[in-house]
Design an enzyme around this catalytic site. Structure first.
Site, short mmCIF file in Angstrom:
data_model
loop_
_atom_site.label_atom_id
_atom_site.label_comp_id
_atom_site.label_asym_id
_atom_site.label_seq_id
_atom_site.Cartn_x
_atom_site.Cartn_y
_atom_site.Cartn_z
CB THR A 1 31.30 11.05 57.96
OG1 THR A 1 31.44 11.20 59.52
CG2 THR A 1 29.72 11.26 58.05
CB THR A 40 35.39 15.55 57.81
OG1 THR A 40 34.58 15.08 58.78
CG2 THR A 40 34.70 15.48 56.48
CG ASP A 41 36.34 13.88 63.16
OD1 ASP A 41 35.53 14.51 62.38
OD2 ASP A 41 36.15 13.16 63.99
CB SER A 94 39.53 10.20 59.78
OG SER A 94 39.06 11.25 60.44
#
Ligand SMILES: *[C@@H]1O[C@H](CO)[C@@H](O)[C@H](O)[C@H]1NC(C)=O
Ligand SMILES: *[C@@H]1O[C@H](CO)[C@@H](O)[C@H](O)[C@H]1NC(C)=O
Ligand SMILES: *[C@@H]1O[C@H](CO)[C@@H](O)[C@H](O)[C@H]1NC(C)=O
Ligand SMILES: *[C@@H]1O[C@H](CO)[C@@H](O)[C@H](O)[C@H]1NC(C)=O
Ligand SMILES: *[C@@H]1O[C@H](CO)[C@@H](O)[C@H](O)[C@H]1NC(C)=O
Ligand SMILES: *[C@@H]1O[C@H](CO)[C@@H](O)[C@H](O)[C@H]1NC(C)=O
Ligand SMILES: *[C@@H]1O[C@H](CO)[C@@H](O)[C@H](O)[C@H]1NC(C)=O
Length: 341
Positions: free
Chosen positions: A57, A138-139, A104
């Protein structure tokens, strides 16, 4: 010295006697070091930091400046991200390396393995480099941070950073997070603290301090496949055999409570350990907690408890230990370092 024509003209304006080579222009390099890292500025009194960009992101893009969902992750290049934060250059000289540009979920063990080796080569082994920053979605950020913590072991800071809003949106959080990440990576106070996650004005450790491991990946060419299986009422044991048949060389269970599975599944776990020689780590499906060895152990097989490691971190560690060629007994000993009795 690998000076570029651009640098020569920059020097001409600054005065050739100065050790200071300043920034030439948007997305233009003014200094290339011995490892081929391209710096957008070279002020020799500042620390040097390399940013390894994987996507996510923080590099997300959308045509609408108000789109915080439905955008494309991993669309914007590292030089554009660096350009968006000119104040970074008051803190450090930065070089960007585009490792990948993906959401990710698509970061693979191969990407992590080669990035870890590259950080050791161009940051750890180069005395002019202060530290490394990794931009990441971030995932799955915690998995990559954990991998780097275990495998980059030179004491220089490795800082993983992401964002919750894409780079094209009004009040994107990526630029400030990136500035803070570079600031931490450039700081001598950040040394010997393992990999860190920097976001939203917070510095977090990638690893719970108990049972920390250091793994040398220099000779590794691949990380064996490890599958995570989720525990639930009525869980059948065929998922375990299916995973092994599909090529998993290790299994992690997201167990109920402190690592729990159905009685039938537990028999299958012991069969996998004893007959198929597949290590099985019992972790938890709860968001926080601890799996003590006493809650999963038996006299009939070498059970492994994850301790405080959640399933996704357990998977990373198990894969690395398998890549080292460790057997079930040795793997159990490593996990036991971070496990309560
Ligand atoms: C540095 O720039 C050169 C020339 O543009 C390019 O060939 C090289 O791949 C760059 N190095 C890195 C690490 O991106
Ligand atoms: C170079 O960095 C030093 C801090 O280490 C700073 O005082 C100086 O102003 C910088 N030079 C330029 C031209 O930014
Ligand atoms: C940053 O890199 C430059 C070029 O390699 C070097 O001259 C300088 O000493 C480095 N800065 C620090 C603080 O080590
Ligand atoms: C740098 O150049 C690119 C393409 O030429 C442009 O889209 C971008 O806005 C520029 N960035 C800055 C900070 O000027
Ligand atoms: C990697 O391989 C080299 C050359 O065979 C060897 O000297 C070194 O000890 C190996 N490192 C590890 C961690 O196995
Ligand atoms: C797996 O479950 C099946 C029933 O679904 C059972 O027949 C079999 O014995 C179980 N395997 C083991 C190793 O317990
Ligand atoms: C596992 O490795 C250890 C240490 O190399 C060795 O002593 C032990 O016999 C091995 N266990 C099995 C089951 O192969």
């Amino acid at each position: 010295m690998p000076l570029k024509p651009l640098l020569v003209s920059a020097l001409a304006t600054l005065g050739a006697a100065s050790p200071l080579y300043h920034r030439a222009a948007n997305e233009t390099f003014v200094f290339t070091n011995a490892n081929g890292l391209n710096f957008t500025q070279m002020n020799t009194t500042l620390p040097n930091v390399t940013i390894f960009a994987t996507g996510g992101t923080i590099a997300g893009s959308d045509s609408s400046s108000t789109a915080t969902t439905g955008y494309t992750a991993g669309a914007v290049g590292i030089l554009t991200l660096i350009d968006a934060v000119p104040s970074m250059l008051d803190v450090a000289n930065v070089a960007g390396v585009q490792v990948s540009n993906v959401a990710s979920e698509d970061v693979t063990s191969d990407i992590l393995l080669s990035m870890s080796k590259e950080i050791t080569r161009v940051v750890c082994n180069d005395p002019t480099m202060a530290g490394a920053v990794i931009t990441h979605g971030t995932d799955t950020l915690e998995e990559s941070a954990f991998f780097m913590d275990a495998t980059v072991n030179c004491g220089k800071p490795v800082v993983i950073v992401g964002a919750m809003r894409p780079s094209t949106v009004v009040s994107a959080d990526g630029p400030f997070n990136l500035l803070e990440a570079v600031t931490v990576a450039a700081s001598p106070k950040a040394r010997d603290r393992g990999a860190m996650v920097v976001m939203n004005d917070r510095i977090a450790s990638a690893y719970y301090p108990t049972g920390k491991v250091a793994i040398d990946v220099a000779n590794m060419t691949a990380i064996p496949r490890v599958a995570i299986l989720f525990s639930y009422e009525d869980m059948h044991n065929d998922t375990l055999y299916n995973a092994i048949e599909s090529g998993a060389e290790g299994i992690v269970i997201a167990g109920a409570g402190a690592g729990g599975v159905t009685t039938s599944f537990n028999y299958a776990i012991e069969d996998a350990i004893n007959r198929l020689e597949i290590p099985v780590v019992q972790s938890m499906r709860t968001v926080n907690g601890d799996v003590p060895l006493s809650d999963v152990s038996s006299d009939t097989a070498t059970h492994i408890a994850s301790g405080y490691l959640n399933p996704q971190k357990s998977r990373v560690l198990l894969g690395l230990l398998l890549a080292e060629g460790k057997n079930i007994t040795e793997i159990a000993e490593v996990f036991a370092l971070g496990t309560d009795a």
